[in-house]
Design a protein around this motif. Sequence first.
Motif, PDB file in Angstrom:
ATOM      1  N   GLU A  63       0.806  -1.222   0.000  1.00 30.47           N
ATOM      2  CA  GLU A  63       0.000   0.000   0.000  1.00 30.47           C
ATOM      3  C   GLU A  63       0.839   1.273   0.000  1.00 30.47           C
ATOM      4  O   GLU A  63       0.334   2.339  -0.355  1.00 30.47           O
ATOM      5  CB  GLU A  63      -0.939   0.003   1.205  1.00 30.47           C
ATOM      6  N   ASN A  64       2.096   1.201   0.377  1.00 26.84           N
ATOM      7  CA  ASN A  64       2.940   2.392   0.457  1.00 26.84           C
ATOM      8  C   ASN A  64       4.142   2.335  -0.481  1.00 26.84           C
ATOM      9  O   ASN A  64       5.146   2.991  -0.230  1.00 26.84           O
ATOM     10  CB  ASN A  64       3.419   2.588   1.907  1.00 26.84           C
ATOM     11  N   ARG A  65       4.038   1.606  -1.561  1.00 22.99           N
ATOM     12  CA  ARG A  65       5.189   1.471  -2.459  1.00 22.99           C
ATOM     13  C   ARG A  65       5.559   2.776  -3.137  1.00 22.99           C
ATOM     14  O   ARG A  65       6.686   2.950  -3.574  1.00 22.99           O
ATOM     15  CB  ARG A  65       4.958   0.365  -3.477  1.00 22.99           C
ATOM     16  N   ASP A  66       4.628   3.710  -3.237  1.00 22.85           N
ATOM     17  CA  ASP A  66       4.908   5.014  -3.839  1.00 22.85           C
ATOM     18  C   ASP A  66       5.002   6.121  -2.799  1.00 22.85           C
ATOM     19  O   ASP A  66       5.093   7.290  -3.141  1.00 22.85           O
ATOM     20  CB  ASP A  66       3.815   5.373  -4.845  1.00 22.85           C
ATOM     21  N   ASN A  67       4.953   5.765  -1.511  1.00 24.77           N
ATOM     22  CA  ASN A  67       4.944   6.755  -0.450  1.00 24.77           C
ATOM     23  C   ASN A  67       6.067   6.438   0.548  1.00 24.77           C
ATOM     24  O   ASN A  67       5.890   5.616   1.434  1.00 24.77           O
ATOM     25  CB  ASN A  67       3.578   6.736   0.269  1.00 24.77           C
ATOM     26  N   PRO A  68       7.203   7.101   0.416  1.00 25.97           N
ATOM     27  CA  PRO A  68       8.329   6.792   1.302  1.00 25.97           C
ATOM     28  C   PRO A  68       8.278   7.538   2.635  1.00 25.97           C
ATOM     29  O   PRO A  68       9.297   7.990   3.145  1.00 25.97           O
ATOM     30  CB  PRO A  68       9.528   7.231   0.468  1.00 25.97           C
ATOM     31  N   ASP A  69       7.105   7.681   3.222  1.00 27.02           N
ATOM     32  CA  ASP A  69       6.945   8.409   4.474  1.00 27.02           C
ATOM     33  C   ASP A  69       7.600   7.639   5.622  1.00 27.02           C
ATOM     34  O   ASP A  69       7.170   6.548   5.985  1.00 27.02           O
ATOM     35  CB  ASP A  69       5.459   8.629   4.755  1.00 27.02           C
ATOM     36  N   ARG A  70       8.613   8.226   6.207  1.00 28.23           N
ATOM     37  CA  ARG A  70       9.372   7.559   7.266  1.00 28.23           C
ATOM     38  C   ARG A  70       8.525   7.298   8.510  1.00 28.23           C
ATOM     39  O   ARG A  70       8.653   6.262   9.151  1.00 28.23           O
ATOM     40  CB  ARG A  70      10.601   8.389   7.610  1.00 28.23           C
ATOM     41  N   GLN A  71       7.660   8.226   8.865  1.00 28.72           N
ATOM     42  CA  GLN A  71       6.824   8.061  10.048  1.00 28.72           C
ATOM     43  C   GLN A  71       5.870   6.877   9.892  1.00 28.72           C
ATOM     44  O   GLN A  71       5.639   6.136  10.838  1.00 28.72           O
ATOM     45  CB  GLN A  71       6.045   9.346  10.342  1.00 28.72           C
ATOM     46  N   VAL A  72       5.313   6.721   8.712  1.00 27.73           N
ATOM     47  CA  VAL A  72       4.415   5.593   8.442  1.00 27.73           C
ATOM     48  C   VAL A  72       5.204   4.288   8.573  1.00 27.73           C
ATOM     49  O   VAL A  72       4.735   3.319   9.182  1.00 27.73           O
ATOM     50  CB  VAL A  72       3.760   5.725   7.050  1.00 27.73           C
ATOM     51  N   TYR A  73       6.412   4.260   8.006  1.00 28.53           N
ATOM     52  CA  TYR A  73       7.243   3.068   8.099  1.00 28.53           C
ATOM     53  C   TYR A  73       7.594   2.753   9.553  1.00 28.53           C
ATOM     54  O   TYR A  73       7.512   1.595   9.987  1.00 28.53           O
ATOM     55  CB  TYR A  73       8.531   3.222   7.280  1.00 28.53           C
ATOM     56  N   LEU A  74       7.981   3.764  10.318  1.00 28.31           N
ATOM     57  CA  LEU A  74       8.367   3.531  11.704  1.00 28.31           C
ATOM     58  C   LEU A  74       7.195   3.028  12.543  1.00 28.31           C
ATOM     59  O   LEU A  74       7.378   2.174  13.418  1.00 28.31           O
ATOM     60  CB  LEU A  74       8.961   4.800  12.313  1.00 28.31           C
ATOM     61  N   ALA A  75       6.003   3.522  12.276  1.00 33.00           N
ATOM     62  CA  ALA A  75       4.820   3.027  12.995  1.00 33.00           C
ATOM     63  C   ALA A  75       4.574   1.561  12.668  1.00 33.00           C
ATOM     64  O   ALA A  75       4.290   0.752  13.562  1.00 33.00           O
ATOM     65  CB  ALA A  75       3.597   3.874  12.644  1.00 33.00           C
ATOM     66  N   MET A  76       4.687   1.204  11.383  1.00 30.42           N
ATOM     67  CA  MET A  76       4.508  -0.196  10.984  1.00 30.42           C
ATOM     68  C   MET A  76       5.591  -1.059  11.623  1.00 30.42           C
ATOM     69  O   MET A  76       5.318  -2.129  12.158  1.00 30.42           O
ATOM     70  CB  MET A  76       4.566  -0.332   9.454  1.00 30.42           C
ATOM     71  N   ARG A  77       6.822  -0.587  11.590  1.00 32.05           N
ATOM     72  CA  ARG A  77       7.942  -1.379  12.115  1.00 32.05           C
ATOM     73  C   ARG A  77       7.799  -1.601  13.621  1.00 32.05           C
ATOM     74  O   ARG A  77       8.117  -2.677  14.136  1.00 32.05           O
ATOM     75  CB  ARG A  77       9.268  -0.674  11.789  1.00 32.05           C
ATOM     76  N   THR A  78       7.318  -0.605  14.341  1.00 30.80           N
ATOM     77  CA  THR A  78       7.088  -0.752  15.782  1.00 30.80           C
ATOM     78  C   THR A  78       6.038  -1.828  16.046  1.00 30.80           C
ATOM     79  O   THR A  78       6.226  -2.695  16.906  1.00 30.80           O
ATOM     80  CB  THR A  78       6.653   0.587  16.404  1.00 30.80           C
ATOM     81  N   ALA A  79       4.943  -1.789  15.311  1.00 31.37           N
ATOM     82  CA  ALA A  79       3.900  -2.806  15.473  1.00 31.37           C
ATOM     83  C   ALA A  79       4.434  -4.190  15.094  1.00 31.37           C
ATOM     84  O   ALA A  79       4.164  -5.183  15.778  1.00 31.37           O
ATOM     85  CB  ALA A  79       2.682  -2.453  14.633  1.00 31.37           C
ATOM     86  N   PHE A  80       5.199  -4.269  14.011  1.00 29.57           N
ATOM     87  CA  PHE A  80       5.813  -5.515  13.545  1.00 29.57           C
ATOM     88  C   PHE A  80       6.668  -6.128  14.652  1.00 29.57           C
ATOM     89  O   PHE A  80       6.520  -7.303  15.000  1.00 29.57           O
ATOM     90  CB  PHE A  80       6.649  -5.190  12.296  1.00 29.57           C
ATOM     91  N   GLU A  81       7.544  -5.323  15.233  1.00 32.19           N
ATOM     92  CA  GLU A  81       8.443  -5.826  16.273  1.00 32.19           C
ATOM     93  C   GLU A  81       7.690  -6.179  17.550  1.00 32.19           C
ATOM     94  O   GLU A  81       8.033  -7.149  18.218  1.00 32.19           O
ATOM     95  CB  GLU A  81       9.543  -4.809  16.540  1.00 32.19           C
ATOM     96  N   ASN A  82       6.659  -5.410  17.886  1.00 30.50           N
ATOM     97  CA  ASN A  82       5.870  -5.727  19.080  1.00 30.50           C
ATOM     98  C   ASN A  82       5.151  -7.066  18.943  1.00 30.50           C
ATOM     99  O   ASN A  82       5.038  -7.816  19.923  1.00 30.50           O
ATOM    100  CB  ASN A  82       4.873  -4.614  19.382  1.00 30.50           C
ATOM    101  N   LEU A  83       4.655  -7.361  17.757  1.00 24.60           N
ATOM    102  CA  LEU A  83       4.004  -8.655  17.534  1.00 24.60           C
ATOM    103  C   LEU A  83       5.010  -9.807  17.621  1.00 24.60           C
ATOM    104  O   LEU A  83       4.697 -10.890  18.109  1.00 24.60           O
ATOM    105  CB  LEU A  83       3.321  -8.679  16.162  1.00 24.60           C
ATOM    106  N   LEU A  84       6.226  -9.562  17.158  1.00 25.30           N
ATOM    107  CA  LEU A  84       7.229 -10.629  17.086  1.00 25.30           C
ATOM    108  C   LEU A  84       8.039 -10.815  18.365  1.00 25.30           C
ATOM    109  O   LEU A  84       8.578 -11.903  18.602  1.00 25.30           O
ATOM    110  CB  LEU A  84       8.200 -10.348  15.935  1.00 25.30           C
ATOM    111  N   TYR A  85       8.145  -9.787  19.180  1.00 22.65           N
ATOM    112  CA  TYR A  85       9.054  -9.829  20.324  1.00 22.65           C
ATOM    113  C   TYR A  85       8.905 -11.071  21.205  1.00 22.65           C
ATOM    114  O   TYR A  85       9.913 -11.692  21.573  1.00 22.65           O
ATOM    115  CB  TYR A  85       8.918  -8.552  21.163  1.00 22.65           C
ATOM    116  N   PRO A  86       7.685 -11.497  21.542  1.00 21.90           N
ATOM    117  CA  PRO A  86       7.564 -12.691  22.402  1.00 21.90           C
ATOM    118  C   PRO A  86       8.039 -13.978  21.729  1.00 21.90           C
ATOM    119  O   PRO A  86       8.229 -14.991  22.403  1.00 21.90           O
ATOM    120  CB  PRO A  86       6.063 -12.787  22.692  1.00 21.90           C
ATOM    121  N   HIS A  87       8.276 -13.952  20.429  1.00 20.33           N
ATOM    122  CA  HIS A  87       8.639 -15.166  19.695  1.00 20.33           C
ATOM    123  C   HIS A  87      10.123 -15.194  19.326  1.00 20.33           C
ATOM    124  O   HIS A  87      10.563 -16.048  18.555  1.00 20.33           O
ATOM    125  CB  HIS A  87       7.756 -15.295  18.448  1.00 20.33           C
TER     126      HIS A  87
END
Length: 94
Positions: A63-87
Amino acid sequence: MILSVDEVKTHLRIQHDEEDAYLEGLILQSQGAAEDFCRASFEDDAPEPVRLAVLLMVSHYYENRDNPDRQVYLAMRTAFENLLYPHRDPDRMF
C-alpha cells in the motif's frame, strides 16, 4: 511460506491475479524479516502474532510502495516488532 497469496489478496481486497508474483515476493521478504528478527524459522504452523506481523509488513509495502513516508514506516515497524518480540529465540541472539 506462512501466508498464501490468496490470504494476502483477501486482506488487501485484490480481485485480480496480475500481481500474484509481486505479492509472493513481498510475503517471502516479510517472512524473512520476521525470521531474522526472531532468529527462528517459521513454517506453516507459525503462531498467529507472527502471521499478523508478516501480513502487516506485506500490506505496508504493497500500500505504500509510492509513499516513502518515514513516520508511516516507523509506525509499521514498531507494530511488527511488538508482535514478534515474544517469539524471539534469546539463545540465538548473540
